[in-house]
Design an enzyme around this catalytic site. Sequence first.
Site, mmCIF file in Angstrom:
data_model
loop_
_atom_site.group_PDB
_atom_site.id
_atom_site.type_symbol
_atom_site.label_atom_id
_atom_site.label_comp_id
_atom_site.label_asym_id
_atom_site.label_seq_id
_atom_site.Cartn_x
_atom_site.Cartn_y
_atom_site.Cartn_z
ATOM 1 N N PRO A 65 7.555 1.116 10.480
ATOM 2 C CG PRO A 65 8.082 -1.069 9.811
ATOM 3 C CD PRO A 65 8.699 0.204 10.300
ATOM 4 C CD GLU A 116 14.631 -7.749 9.190
ATOM 5 O OE1 GLU A 116 13.732 -8.263 9.853
ATOM 6 O OE2 GLU A 116 14.587 -7.609 7.957
HETATM 7 C C1 9D3 Z 1 7.152 -5.239 10.636
HETATM 8 C C2 9D3 Z 1 8.267 -6.095 10.166
HETATM 9 N N1 9D3 Z 1 9.384 -6.145 11.152
HETATM 10 C C3 9D3 Z 1 9.207 -7.405 11.880
HETATM 11 C C4 9D3 Z 1 10.374 -7.899 12.616
HETATM 12 C C5 9D3 Z 1 10.711 -6.063 10.488
HETATM 13 C C6 9D3 Z 1 10.853 -4.965 9.525
HETATM 14 C C7 9D3 Z 1 10.724 -5.216 8.165
HETATM 15 C C8 9D3 Z 1 10.890 -4.185 7.248
HETATM 16 C C9 9D3 Z 1 11.126 -3.674 9.951
HETATM 17 C C10 9D3 Z 1 11.280 -2.661 9.027
HETATM 18 C C11 9D3 Z 1 11.171 -2.918 7.682
HETATM 19 C C12 9D3 Z 1 11.343 -1.826 6.691
HETATM 20 N N2 9D3 Z 1 10.144 -0.966 6.575
HETATM 21 C C13 9D3 Z 1 10.180 0.338 6.867
HETATM 22 O O1 9D3 Z 1 11.211 0.811 7.267
HETATM 23 C C14 9D3 Z 1 8.984 1.135 6.769
HETATM 24 C C15 9D3 Z 1 7.655 0.799 6.383
HETATM 25 C C16 9D3 Z 1 7.024 -0.429 5.970
HETATM 26 O O2 9D3 Z 1 7.646 -1.492 5.851
HETATM 27 N N3 9D3 Z 1 5.690 -0.396 5.683
HETATM 28 C C17 9D3 Z 1 4.934 0.736 5.748
HETATM 29 N N4 9D3 Z 1 5.464 1.885 6.136
HETATM 30 C C18 9D3 Z 1 6.807 1.910 6.461
HETATM 31 S S1 9D3 Z 1 7.627 3.259 6.961
HETATM 32 C C19 9D3 Z 1 9.075 2.461 7.101
#
Ligand code: 9D3
Length: 267
Positions: A89, A116
């Site tokens: 993200p 996460e």
């Molecule tokens: C932004 C949220 N984070 C806050 C603590 C935690 C988190 C949640 C879900 C971190 C990673 C994820 C899993 N998402 C991905 O790995 C991901 C992703 C996405 O969630 N949205 C858009 N593109 C991507 S590329 C990888």
Amino acid sequence: MKITILTLFPEMFTGPFSCSIIKRAAEKGLVELETVNLRDFTKDRHRTVDDTPYGGGPGMVLKPEPVFEAVETIIGKKGRKPYTVLTTPQGEVFRQQIATELAGKEELLFICGHYEGYDERIRTLADRELSIGDYVLTGGELPAMVMIDAVVRLLPGALGAPEAASNDSFSAGLLDYPQYTKPAVYKGLVVPDVLLSGHHQQIAAWRRREALLRTAERRRDLLVQADLSREERAFLAEKFPGLYGSEDAPAGRTLRGRARGKREEKG
Ligand code: 9D3
């Protein structure tokens, strides 16, 4: 092109990769797809891939060892490191131009997380960190599939017609023009006369105009980069006063105007 995907959920890829354009591209030998299970590179009895974050806090973090071991094994087999994309993200937002760049690589490796977060040291393995947009998913697998779909369709021969990919209005930086097929009238809804006229030049001009208008109405962020003639820019500037950011534009019609409008609302 060879694409390797490092993931905890290889099964997630079987559906999308066994349908439609990607499957045909693989059958034609244009692309070879392989999923590698991160869990196969753990060494403990419980096949542990994640752990609690140093410093405390919620959630689990993907451990570095299985990812490094897997990437080192892949490099060892190939003799060199594929162009490596980490899905995150925090990455740059994937767009068509990036798809084009990736389509030029001989070997790609996608590293998907499903937690996460990652141990920060994993980032050192990546040539590029990519997100697919500002919404929270459960992992990087769907983003990897989205990116792979966008890349594979660009490989020469992947689509039916040779000009199919280069014809994308996105490659000109505009939204698509409206399309119609038979019947000419349906539930009282009519197909524009020009499309029935057989005047190819007028049809092309109408389509271009519609693409410009739609893009200006819905996605003016795209217009900044779009490949437009002076005449086209003038046409849009007249239809949408302030489109190109003049100071006396009505609030809400330019990006700056919009921010100004919001400030004025608040007083
Ligand atoms: C932004 C949220 N984070 C806050 C603590 C935690 C988190 C949640 C879900 C971190 C990673 C994820 C899993 N998402 C991905 O790995 C991901 C992703 C996405 O969630 N949205 C858009 N593109 C991507 S590329 C990888």
